[in-house]
Write a protein that holds these residues in place. Structure first.
Motif, PDB file in Angstrom:
ATOM      1  N   ALA A 136       8.312  -5.237   9.225  1.00 18.08           N
ATOM      2  CA  ALA A 136       8.697  -4.368   9.473  1.00 18.08           C
ATOM      3  C   ALA A 136       6.887  -3.438  10.459  1.00 18.08           C
ATOM      4  CB  ALA A 136       9.508  -2.952   9.403  1.00 18.08           C
ATOM      5  N   PHE A 137       6.995  -3.244  11.970  1.00 15.56           N
ATOM      6  CA  PHE A 137       6.508  -2.580  11.992  1.00 15.56           C
ATOM      7  C   PHE A 137       7.171  -1.608  13.051  1.00 15.56           C
ATOM      8  CE2 PHE A 137       6.192  -5.485  15.749  1.00 15.56           C
ATOM      9  CZ  PHE A 137       5.727  -4.934  16.423  1.00 15.56           C
ATOM     10  N   HIS A 138       5.670  -0.495  13.222  1.00 16.49           N
ATOM     11  CA  HIS A 138       5.773   0.452  14.616  1.00 16.49           C
ATOM     12  C   HIS A 138       4.580   0.614  15.030  1.00 16.49           C
ATOM     13  CE1 HIS A 138       4.380   4.254  13.158  1.00 16.49           C
ATOM     14  NE2 HIS A 138       4.809   3.329  11.599  1.00 16.49           N
ATOM     15  N   ARG A 139       4.623   1.359  16.714  1.00 13.36           N
ATOM     16  CA  ARG A 139       3.278   2.039  17.124  1.00 13.36           C
ATOM     17  C   ARG A 139       3.066   3.128  16.549  1.00 13.36           C
ATOM     18  NH1 ARG A 139       6.840  -0.741  20.335  1.00 13.36           N
ATOM     19  NH2 ARG A 139       5.942  -2.409  21.803  1.00 13.36           N
ATOM     20  N   ILE A 140       2.053   3.207  16.759  1.00 19.13           N
ATOM     21  CA  ILE A 140       1.428   4.029  16.461  1.00 19.13           C
ATOM     22  C   ILE A 140       1.799   5.512  16.827  1.00 19.13           C
ATOM     23  CG2 ILE A 140      -0.553   5.813  15.827  1.00 19.13           C
ATOM     24  CD1 ILE A 140      -2.343   3.247  15.267  1.00 19.13           C
ATOM     25  N   ALA A 141       2.239   5.199  18.009  1.00 16.70           N
ATOM     26  CA  ALA A 141       2.796   6.408  19.096  1.00 16.70           C
ATOM     27  C   ALA A 141       4.529   7.007  18.389  1.00 16.70           C
ATOM     28  CB  ALA A 141       2.468   6.307  20.589  1.00 16.70           C
ATOM     29  N   VAL A 148      11.044   7.022   9.651  1.00 10.55           N
ATOM     30  CA  VAL A 148      12.474   6.075   9.234  1.00 10.55           C
ATOM     31  C   VAL A 148      12.052   4.935   8.139  1.00 10.55           C
ATOM     32  CG1 VAL A 148      14.152   4.032  10.042  1.00 10.55           C
ATOM     33  CG2 VAL A 148      13.980   5.827  11.344  1.00 10.55           C
ATOM     34  N   LEU A 149      10.787   4.111   8.176  1.00 11.20           N
ATOM     35  CA  LEU A 149      10.601   3.112   7.973  1.00 11.20           C
ATOM     36  C   LEU A 149       9.704   3.779   5.978  1.00 11.20           C
ATOM     37  CD1 LEU A 149       8.043   0.795  10.269  1.00 11.20           C
ATOM     38  CD2 LEU A 149      10.493   0.679   8.846  1.00 11.20           C
ATOM     39  N   LYS A 150       9.207   4.934   6.560  1.00 11.70           N
ATOM     40  CA  LYS A 150       8.297   6.002   5.191  1.00 11.70           C
ATOM     41  C   LYS A 150       9.944   5.908   4.869  1.00 11.70           C
ATOM     42  CE  LYS A 150       4.271   7.393   7.244  1.00 11.70           C
ATOM     43  NZ  LYS A 150       3.536   8.856   7.568  1.00 11.70           N
ATOM     44  N   LYS A 151      10.915   6.242   4.671  1.00 16.24           N
ATOM     45  CA  LYS A 151      11.964   6.700   4.503  1.00 16.24           C
ATOM     46  C   LYS A 151      12.861   5.370   3.321  1.00 16.24           C
ATOM     47  CE  LYS A 151      12.939  10.688   7.010  1.00 16.24           C
ATOM     48  NZ  LYS A 151      14.149  11.243   8.038  1.00 16.24           N
ATOM     49  N   THR A 152      12.222   4.630   3.555  1.00 17.90           N
ATOM     50  CA  THR A 152      12.945   3.197   3.051  1.00 17.90           C
ATOM     51  C   THR A 152      12.134   2.556   1.701  1.00 17.90           C
ATOM     52  OG1 THR A 152      11.673   1.532   4.121  1.00 17.90           O
ATOM     53  CG2 THR A 152      13.380   1.943   5.526  1.00 17.90           C
ATOM     54  N   ILE A 153      12.571   1.262   1.879  1.00 14.11           N
ATOM     55  CA  ILE A 153      12.029   1.113  -0.055  1.00 14.11           C
ATOM     56  C   ILE A 153      10.659   0.408   0.441  1.00 14.11           C
ATOM     57  CG2 ILE A 153      12.824  -0.887   0.155  1.00 14.11           C
ATOM     58  CD1 ILE A 153      13.526  -0.297  -3.521  1.00 14.11           C
ATOM     59  N   MET A 154      10.405  -0.031   1.662  1.00 11.16           N
ATOM     60  CA  MET A 154       9.461  -0.801   2.121  1.00 11.16           C
ATOM     61  C   MET A 154       7.995  -0.183   1.923  1.00 11.16           C
ATOM     62  SD  MET A 154      10.650  -2.378   5.875  1.00 11.16           S
ATOM     63  CE  MET A 154      10.021  -3.918   5.818  1.00 11.16           C
ATOM     64  N   ASP A 155       6.931  -0.981   1.570  1.00  5.78           N
ATOM     65  CA  ASP A 155       5.530  -0.009   1.593  1.00  5.78           C
ATOM     66  C   ASP A 155       4.634  -0.460   3.057  1.00  5.78           C
ATOM     67  OD1 ASP A 155       5.731   1.154  -0.656  1.00  5.78           O
ATOM     68  OD2 ASP A 155       5.444  -0.798  -2.221  1.00  5.78           O
ATOM     69  N   GLU A 156       4.356   0.569   3.209  1.00  5.44           N
ATOM     70  CA  GLU A 156       2.360   0.181   4.377  1.00  5.44           C
ATOM     71  C   GLU A 156       2.212  -1.535   3.492  1.00  5.44           C
ATOM     72  OE1 GLU A 156      -0.545   2.569   6.639  1.00  5.44           O
ATOM     73  OE2 GLU A 156       1.201   3.687   5.800  1.00  5.44           O
ATOM     74  N   ALA A 157       1.908  -1.771   4.746  1.00  6.65           N
ATOM     75  CA  ALA A 157       1.200  -3.402   4.461  1.00  6.65           C
ATOM     76  C   ALA A 157      -0.144  -3.845   5.708  1.00  6.65           C
ATOM     77  CB  ALA A 157       2.017  -5.107   4.886  1.00  6.65           C
ATOM     78  N   TYR A 176       4.879  -2.384   7.955  1.00  5.82           N
ATOM     79  CA  TYR A 176       5.273  -2.564   6.444  1.00  5.82           C
ATOM     80  C   TYR A 176       6.105  -3.640   5.986  1.00  5.82           C
ATOM     81  CZ  TYR A 176       5.413   2.388   7.183  1.00  5.82           C
ATOM     82  OH  TYR A 176       5.045   3.592   7.240  1.00  5.82           O
ATOM     83  N   SER A 177       6.704  -3.323   4.535  1.00  5.28           N
ATOM     84  CA  SER A 177       6.646  -5.084   4.020  1.00  5.28           C
ATOM     85  C   SER A 177       7.487  -5.068   2.697  1.00  5.28           C
ATOM     86  CB  SER A 177       5.947  -6.172   4.270  1.00  5.28           C
ATOM     87  OG  SER A 177       5.190  -6.140   3.100  1.00  5.28           O
ATOM     88  N   ILE A 178       8.023  -5.512   2.466  1.00  8.38           N
ATOM     89  CA  ILE A 178       8.815  -6.010   0.823  1.00  8.38           C
ATOM     90  C   ILE A 178       9.277  -7.292   0.512  1.00  8.38           C
ATOM     91  CG2 ILE A 178      10.908  -4.578   1.491  1.00  8.38           C
ATOM     92  CD1 ILE A 178      10.779  -3.536  -1.155  1.00  8.38           C
ATOM     93  N   ILE A 179       8.794  -7.283  -0.722  1.00  6.85           N
ATOM     94  CA  ILE A 179       9.513  -9.222  -1.784  1.00  6.85           C
ATOM     95  C   ILE A 179      10.702  -8.729  -1.510  1.00  6.85           C
ATOM     96  CG2 ILE A 179       7.028  -9.741  -1.219  1.00  6.85           C
ATOM     97  CD1 ILE A 179       6.218  -9.805  -3.613  1.00  6.85           C
ATOM     98  N   ARG A 180      10.860  -9.591  -2.474  1.00  5.62           N
ATOM     99  CA  ARG A 180      12.434  -9.497  -2.765  1.00  5.62           C
ATOM    100  C   ARG A 180      12.454  -9.426  -4.045  1.00  5.62           C
ATOM    101  NH1 ARG A 180      14.704 -14.670  -1.863  1.00  5.62           N
ATOM    102  NH2 ARG A 180      12.952 -15.359  -3.626  1.00  5.62           N
TER     103      ARG A 180
END
Length: 188
Positions: A136-141, A148-157, A176-180
């Motif tokens: 996933a990604f989001h624009r800096i702005a 939202v993404l920081k509250k998930t189990i995904m990490d910055e990539a 952001y990303s996460i592998i299985r």
């Protein structure tokens, strides 16, 4: 091994994630698809008329027959209202990777609904079709989406697959990303 399932209903404590249907049109118009504050945040056009929303839904509903199409209406259980959507906007079957997008009605921001939906879809994606990687990604702005993404189990990539394929440097985006395997290790 990836085994596409298509869009299957998912339930959380407060939400039902299900396939879109034409009865969603009034709630979509009322809650999010006509609102530039919502649509522009994740790079989608604003739909102004019932006819435009109907035509968009027709495309999505027709694609539900494909088992590699994943798009859920986010339904608030307490009033059965469509308050947004969550989808795999890109699916890379050959590398078992999907890119997630989501939006929630401005009237429901700050209540944890986007995080709840996103966490449910992350869990689904590793347990049912068994994707290898989610991105996933989001624009800096767009700091709201970042929270939202920081509250998930995904990490910055460093990047997401689409940017690699299109040779785009994500200068204005945070990925952001996460592998299985990491997902299940963290869930233990």
């Amino acid at each position: 091994m990836l085994n596409h399932s298509g869009t299957i209903q998912i339930e959380t404590k407060r939400l039902k994630l299900r396939k879109f249907d034409y009865e969603d049109i009034p709630h979509m118009i009322k809650n999010w698809i006509t609102n530039p504050s919502v649509q522009n945040e994740y790079g989608e056009p604003v739909y102004k008329t019932t006819t435009e929303v109907y035509e968009l839904l027709k495309k999505w509903i027709d694609k539900y027959q494909n088992n590699d199409f994943y798009r859920w209406a986010v339904i608030l259980k307490r009033n059965n209202e469509n308050i947004g959507q969550i989808a795999f906007c890109r699916v890379y079957t050959e590398i078992e990777t999907a890119e997630i997008e989501y939006c929630i009605s401005e009237n429901y921001w700050g209540k944890g609904y986007a995080t709840e939906a996103l966490n449910a879809v992350i869990d689904f994606s590793f347990r049912v079709p068994k994707f290898y990687k989610l991105e996933a990604f989001h624009r800096i702005a767009n700091t709201r989406s970042g929270r939202v993404l920081k509250k998930t189990i995904m990490d910055e990539a460093q990047t997401v697959r689409r940017f690699e394929v299109e040779n785009i440097k994500p200068d204005d985006d945070i990925c952001y990303s996460i592998i299985r395997d990491d997902y299940f290790a963290l869930k233990e």
